[in-house]
Write a protein that holds these residues in place. Sequence first.
Motif, PDB file in Angstrom:
ATOM      1  N   PHE A  39     -39.483  -9.508  32.365  1.00  0.00           N
ATOM      2  CA  PHE A  39     -40.814  -9.013  32.683  1.00  0.00           C
ATOM      3  C   PHE A  39     -40.938  -7.647  32.029  1.00  0.00           C
ATOM      4  CE2 PHE A  39     -39.415  -5.771  35.685  1.00  0.00           C
ATOM      5  CZ  PHE A  39     -38.169  -6.250  36.056  1.00  0.00           C
ATOM      6  N   GLU A  40     -42.158  -7.164  31.899  1.00  0.00           N
ATOM      7  CA  GLU A  40     -42.351  -5.864  31.281  1.00  0.00           C
ATOM      8  C   GLU A  40     -42.239  -4.772  32.341  1.00  0.00           C
ATOM      9  OE1 GLU A  40     -45.953  -5.793  29.104  1.00  0.00           O
ATOM     10  OE2 GLU A  40     -45.262  -7.215  27.595  1.00  0.00           O
ATOM     11  N   ALA A  41     -41.470  -3.759  32.044  1.00  0.00           N
ATOM     12  CA  ALA A  41     -41.293  -2.655  32.983  1.00  0.00           C
ATOM     13  C   ALA A  41     -41.156  -1.358  32.215  1.00  0.00           C
ATOM     14  CB  ALA A  41     -40.052  -2.880  33.840  1.00  0.00           C
ATOM     15  N   LEU A  42     -41.613  -0.281  32.811  1.00  0.00           N
ATOM     16  CA  LEU A  42     -41.460   1.016  32.176  1.00  0.00           C
ATOM     17  C   LEU A  42     -40.031   1.499  32.357  1.00  0.00           C
ATOM     18  CD1 LEU A  42     -44.759   2.871  33.125  1.00  0.00           C
ATOM     19  CD2 LEU A  42     -44.091   1.956  30.905  1.00  0.00           C
ATOM     20  N   LEU A  43     -39.455   1.963  31.271  1.00  0.00           N
ATOM     21  CA  LEU A  43     -38.105   2.485  31.315  1.00  0.00           C
ATOM     22  C   LEU A  43     -38.145   3.967  31.645  1.00  0.00           C
ATOM     23  CD1 LEU A  43     -35.086   1.920  30.684  1.00  0.00           C
ATOM     24  CD2 LEU A  43     -35.574   2.616  28.343  1.00  0.00           C
ATOM     25  N   ASP A  44     -37.352   4.365  32.611  1.00  0.00           N
ATOM     26  CA  ASP A  44     -37.268   5.773  32.987  1.00  0.00           C
ATOM     27  C   ASP A  44     -36.827   6.582  31.775  1.00  0.00           C
ATOM     28  OD1 ASP A  44     -36.391   8.302  33.963  1.00  0.00           O
ATOM     29  OD2 ASP A  44     -36.128   7.410  35.946  1.00  0.00           O
ATOM     30  N   PRO A  45     -37.516   7.685  31.470  1.00  0.00           N
ATOM     31  CA  PRO A  45     -37.121   8.502  30.316  1.00  0.00           C
ATOM     32  C   PRO A  45     -35.660   8.932  30.359  1.00  0.00           C
ATOM     33  CG  PRO A  45     -39.270   9.183  31.108  1.00  0.00           C
ATOM     34  CD  PRO A  45     -38.740   8.183  32.106  1.00  0.00           C
ATOM     35  N   SER A  46     -35.072   8.992  31.557  1.00  0.00           N
ATOM     36  CA  SER A  46     -33.669   9.385  31.665  1.00  0.00           C
ATOM     37  C   SER A  46     -32.747   8.344  31.034  1.00  0.00           C
ATOM     38  CB  SER A  46     -33.278   9.607  33.125  1.00  0.00           C
ATOM     39  OG  SER A  46     -33.380   8.399  33.864  1.00  0.00           O
ATOM     40  N   SER A  47     -33.264   7.122  30.811  1.00  0.00           N
ATOM     41  CA  SER A  47     -32.465   6.086  30.174  1.00  0.00           C
ATOM     42  C   SER A  47     -32.347   6.301  28.671  1.00  0.00           C
ATOM     43  CB  SER A  47     -33.069   4.701  30.447  1.00  0.00           C
ATOM     44  OG  SER A  47     -33.063   4.411  31.823  1.00  0.00           O
ATOM     45  N   VAL A  48     -33.185   7.184  28.135  1.00  0.00           N
ATOM     46  CA  VAL A  48     -33.089   7.514  26.717  1.00  0.00           C
ATOM     47  C   VAL A  48     -31.900   8.442  26.531  1.00  0.00           C
ATOM     48  CG1 VAL A  48     -34.215   8.591  24.737  1.00  0.00           C
ATOM     49  CG2 VAL A  48     -35.554   7.239  26.360  1.00  0.00           C
ATOM     50  N   LYS A  49     -30.910   7.967  25.803  1.00  0.00           N
ATOM     51  CA  LYS A  49     -29.666   8.710  25.653  1.00  0.00           C
ATOM     52  C   LYS A  49     -29.768   9.793  24.593  1.00  0.00           C
ATOM     53  CE  LYS A  49     -24.710   7.832  25.034  1.00  0.00           C
ATOM     54  NZ  LYS A  49     -23.694   6.774  24.832  1.00  0.00           N
ATOM     55  N   TRP A  50     -30.468   9.467  23.500  1.00  0.00           N
ATOM     56  CA  TRP A  50     -30.519  10.400  22.363  1.00  0.00           C
ATOM     57  C   TRP A  50     -31.646   9.986  21.447  1.00  0.00           C
ATOM     58  CZ3 TRP A  50     -28.327   9.828  17.074  1.00  0.00           C
ATOM     59  CH2 TRP A  50     -28.251  11.036  16.381  1.00  0.00           C
ATOM     60  N   ILE A  51     -32.240  10.950  20.768  1.00  0.00           N
ATOM     61  CA  ILE A  51     -33.271  10.668  19.767  1.00  0.00           C
ATOM     62  C   ILE A  51     -32.771  11.198  18.434  1.00  0.00           C
ATOM     63  CG2 ILE A  51     -35.658  11.025  19.062  1.00  0.00           C
ATOM     64  CD1 ILE A  51     -36.349  11.469  21.997  1.00  0.00           C
ATOM     65  N   GLY A  52     -32.406  10.297  17.545  1.00  0.00           N
ATOM     66  CA  GLY A  52     -31.905  10.700  16.238  1.00  0.00           C
ATOM     67  C   GLY A  52     -33.044  10.945  15.266  1.00  0.00           C
ATOM     68  N   ARG A  53     -32.954  12.029  14.507  1.00  0.00           N
ATOM     69  CA  ARG A  53     -33.980  12.361  13.510  1.00  0.00           C
ATOM     70  C   ARG A  53     -33.402  12.173  12.119  1.00  0.00           C
ATOM     71  NH1 ARG A  53     -34.301  16.956  16.726  1.00  0.00           N
ATOM     72  NH2 ARG A  53     -33.497  18.238  15.006  1.00  0.00           N
ATOM     73  N   GLN A  54     -34.171  11.496  11.285  1.00  0.00           N
ATOM     74  CA  GLN A  54     -33.740  11.244   9.911  1.00  0.00           C
ATOM     75  C   GLN A  54     -34.877  11.670   8.984  1.00  0.00           C
ATOM     76  OE1 GLN A  54     -32.796   7.124   9.210  1.00  0.00           O
ATOM     77  NE2 GLN A  54     -30.975   7.661   8.040  1.00  0.00           N
ATOM     78  N   SER A  55     -34.697  12.784   8.310  1.00  0.00           N
ATOM     79  CA  SER A  55     -35.745  13.326   7.447  1.00  0.00           C
ATOM     80  C   SER A  55     -35.526  12.889   6.004  1.00  0.00           C
ATOM     81  CB  SER A  55     -35.757  14.856   7.527  1.00  0.00           C
ATOM     82  OG  SER A  55     -36.025  15.276   8.856  1.00  0.00           O
ATOM     83  N   VAL A  56     -36.611  12.501   5.354  1.00  0.00           N
ATOM     84  CA  VAL A  56     -36.537  11.986   3.984  1.00  0.00           C
ATOM     85  C   VAL A  56     -37.627  12.635   3.151  1.00  0.00           C
ATOM     86  CG1 VAL A  56     -36.655   9.930   2.529  1.00  0.00           C
ATOM     87  CG2 VAL A  56     -35.667   9.762   4.815  1.00  0.00           C
ATOM     88  N   HIS A  57     -37.253  13.099   1.966  1.00  0.00           N
ATOM     89  CA  HIS A  57     -38.240  13.556   0.991  1.00  0.00           C
ATOM     90  C   HIS A  57     -38.367  12.466  -0.052  1.00  0.00           C
ATOM     91  CE1 HIS A  57     -40.379  15.851  -2.045  1.00  0.00           C
ATOM     92  NE2 HIS A  57     -40.551  16.823  -1.158  1.00  0.00           N
ATOM     93  N   ARG A  58     -39.587  12.117  -0.417  1.00  0.00           N
ATOM     94  CA  ARG A  58     -39.768  10.943  -1.277  1.00  0.00           C
ATOM     95  C   ARG A  58     -39.116  11.108  -2.652  1.00  0.00           C
ATOM     96  NH1 ARG A  58     -46.336  10.896  -1.873  1.00  0.00           N
ATOM     97  NH2 ARG A  58     -46.650  12.890  -2.915  1.00  0.00           N
ATOM     98  N   LEU A  59     -38.876  12.342  -3.099  1.00  0.00           N
ATOM     99  CA  LEU A  59     -38.214  12.548  -4.384  1.00  0.00           C
ATOM    100  C   LEU A  59     -36.747  12.143  -4.327  1.00  0.00           C
ATOM    101  CD1 LEU A  59     -39.666  15.995  -5.540  1.00  0.00           C
ATOM    102  CD2 LEU A  59     -40.310  13.700  -6.327  1.00  0.00           C
ATOM    103  N   PHE A  60     -36.186  12.115  -3.111  1.00  0.00           N
ATOM    104  CA  PHE A  60     -34.764  11.820  -2.953  1.00  0.00           C
ATOM    105  C   PHE A  60     -34.534  10.586  -2.087  1.00  0.00           C
ATOM    106  CE2 PHE A  60     -35.435  16.431  -3.226  1.00  0.00           C
ATOM    107  CZ  PHE A  60     -34.798  16.689  -4.434  1.00  0.00           C
ATOM    108  N   ALA A  61     -35.534   9.754  -1.984  1.00  0.00           N
ATOM    109  CA  ALA A  61     -35.440   8.597  -1.088  1.00  0.00           C
ATOM    110  C   ALA A  61     -34.775   7.394  -1.735  1.00  0.00           C
ATOM    111  CB  ALA A  61     -36.833   8.214  -0.596  1.00  0.00           C
ATOM    112  N   GLY A  62     -34.510   7.443  -3.022  1.00  0.00           N
ATOM    113  CA  GLY A  62     -33.844   6.339  -3.687  1.00  0.00           C
ATOM    114  C   GLY A  62     -34.650   5.063  -3.700  1.00  0.00           C
ATOM    115  N   GLY A  63     -35.973   5.181  -3.643  1.00  0.00           N
ATOM    116  CA  GLY A  63     -36.841   4.013  -3.713  1.00  0.00           C
ATOM    117  C   GLY A  63     -36.976   3.253  -2.421  1.00  0.00           C
ATOM    118  N   GLN A  64     -36.316   3.712  -1.356  1.00  0.00           N
ATOM    119  CA  GLN A  64     -36.388   3.011  -0.073  1.00  0.00           C
ATOM    120  C   GLN A  64     -37.641   3.441   0.685  1.00  0.00           C
ATOM    121  OE1 GLN A  64     -34.190   0.564   0.872  1.00  0.00           O
ATOM    122  NE2 GLN A  64     -33.479   0.820  -1.222  1.00  0.00           N
TER     123      GLN A  64
END
Length: 203
Positions: A39-64
Amino acid sequence: MFNCKVPGVRGLVLPVLVSHQHSGLHDDLDLRLVVKQGFEALLDPSSVKWIGRQSVHRLFAGGQTPVRIKEGALAPGQPNQDLILTANHGVIIDGLVINAGVLVNHDTIDYLPWSEMPAAITYYHIETDTHEVVIANGTEAETYIDYVDRQAFSNYSEYVALYGIETRIVEMPRHRISSRRLVPQYLRERLGIEEMAMKSRIA
């Protein structure tokens, strides 16, 4: 144009794609995750363990470039607005975890041109205690799974500071499809993958 999910904005798209001028997370970020557990349920924000950030500049993205799944491309209301994902990020279709890049039909599902994106972008990957299914723009998608090593994220040091050592994530018990040839024929036909591939060969 982009699904920018930052403090004060409810809802979440995984992984989130934003321009640098809108990036940055705070402790009070209102994460309203929807988890599929029969069933659909809201997940408590405390269940979020970590938020990973991945920054990309299009000049160095390797076409991805990321994949854009247009509104209604998977089914009526799925997604309920354009959904932008990394090519290796899984969406859930008929119980299968399918990498977004595998679904590209060069029409309703396609790679997003760099010309339509800002020079610098940031992906946010949400890690929960276990590998989960969440709702992203009306579409089931996966949370972070450590196929991509956490050291690839620009804020890896935050993870180390929080947990000291890395822990492995047990993948949910669903079949994953990461190659187009493994997509069931009925799904290829439904999503127009075969048709677009044939047109490309004829052209």
